[in-house]
Write an enzyme that holds these catalytic residues in place. Structure first.
Site: not given
Ligand code: ACO
Ligand code: ZN
Length: 281
Positions: A149-150, A152-153, A158, A161-163, A184, A188
């Site tokens: 559903a939601c 978040l890292t 962020q 690699g935790y996402g 879902e 974003s």
């Molecule tokens: N800019 C460009 N690419 C990005 C970015 C960014 N800011 N952030 C993630 N990516 C891409 C990249 O390809 C990245 O791989 P790389 O670092 O090897 O290039 C890949 O995503 C994975 O990155 P992670 O470091 O594993 O991801 P992170 O821990 O930053 O978490 C997440 C990703 C969860 C979406 C985070 O940005 C977050 O919490 N954002 C705010 C809340 C949000 O928007 N959540 C999603 C809503 S949708 C839903 O809930 C279903």
């Protein structure tokens, strides 16, 4: 266009202190009025309760003996643990988590009602406790077969690699359920980037490690990624080629190179053999 009340809402919280980190809130979150306009909100990193001053927090810390999220630890490997919480049973904790995560989620309606959800919280363990890094929530029953559903890292963690680990974990749960799943909608911008990266890597990895021709359906069954998400990823990355009058999936050389580079810098992944979990009945 933004209404006046929306602009005012954006302005409420400024900063949050969580454990040893201090971060900016990105969006409005409905913390109670008396906390909403403080320059910094002080959170207990273990129970996620919030306080108006460092003094109030330190007084709380003397009484709060939580060192990890309440709920079952369903995964432990190296210094990473996952806890499963039930919104109904761990109501206060899950409400506090929702308030915290709303600070970084804009497009979603916050779930004031946490009871229909399970929460999967990822923590890093050290001698002082299990520190929350991120989480995803999941409906107990999803009519649309959403497996997240939601997600978040926390901002301070962020881009490490935790996402990706959270996303992988959500698909490991789907595999155990014998289901295909998708996050879902709407996603974003950051969510979409994270998922696209995961889908691409997972599909490429599968294609490069299987010798036979693989169909869309086989990819879906092996990864628990839905047919639509597999199709989309393969189309975007131009994996479909015509060959002797047939559609074949083939990975362009340039994509293989990029994939190998990103694999080299990847330190961790989820090891499914450490997941101690059965789908809730
Ligand atoms: N800019 C460009 N690419 C990005 C970015 C960014 N800011 N952030 C993630 N990516 C891409 C990249 O390809 C990245 O791989 P790389 O670092 O090897 O290039 C890949 O995503 C994975 O990155 P992670 O470091 O594993 O991801 P992170 O821990 O930053 O978490 C997440 C990703 C969860 C979406 C985070 O940005 C977050 O919490 N954002 C705010 C809340 C949000 O928007 N959540 C999603 C809503 S949708 C839903 O809930 C279903
Ligand atoms: Zn506490």
């Amino acid at each position: 266009t933004q209404s006046i009340s929306e602009i005012a809402r954006v302005k409420n919280l400024n900063r949050l202190q969580i454990g040893k980190h201090e971060v900016d809130a990105w969006y409005f979150s409905p913390y109670p009025q008396e906390y909403a306009h403080l320059p910094v909100l002080y959170l207990c990193e273990f129970c996620l309760c919030y306080f108006g001053s460092p003094f109030m927090l330190s007084r709380h810390r003397k009484r709060c003996n939580l060192m990890h999220p309440p709920g079952n630890e369903i995964y432990r490997h190296e210094d990473l643990s996952f806890f499963e919480l039930d919104g109904k049973r761990q109501l206060t904790w899950c409400r506090n988590l929702s308030l915290l995560s709303k600070c970084f989620l804009d497009h979603k309606t916050l779930y004031y009602d946490v009871t229909p959800f399970l929460y999967y919280v990822m923590c890093q363990r050290d001698s002082t406790g299990c520190h929350i890094i991120g989480y995803f929530s999941k409906e107990k029953e999803s009519a649309d077969s959403y497996n997240v559903a939601c997600i978040l890292t926390l901002p301070q963690h962020q881009r490490h690699g935790y996402g990706r680990l959270l996303i992988q974990f959500s698909y490991e749960l789907s595999k155990k359920e014998g289901k295909l799943g998708s996050p879902e909608k709407p996603l974003s911008d950051l969510g979409l980037l994270g998922y696209r990266a995961y889908w691409a890597e997972t599909i490429i990895d599968l294609l490069l490690t299987t010798s036979d021709d693989v169909s869309i359906d086989e990819i879906a069954q092996k990864t628990s990624i839905t047919h639509a998400d597999v199709m989309n990823t393969c189309t975007t990355l131009q994996f479909f080629k015509h060959y002797k009058g047939q559609h074949v999936i083939c990975i362009p050389e340039s994509v293989q190179e990029r994939y190998k580079k990103s694999l080299e810098k990847r330190k961790r992944r989820i090891h499914p053999e450490y997941l101690k979990w059965k789908p809730p009945v």
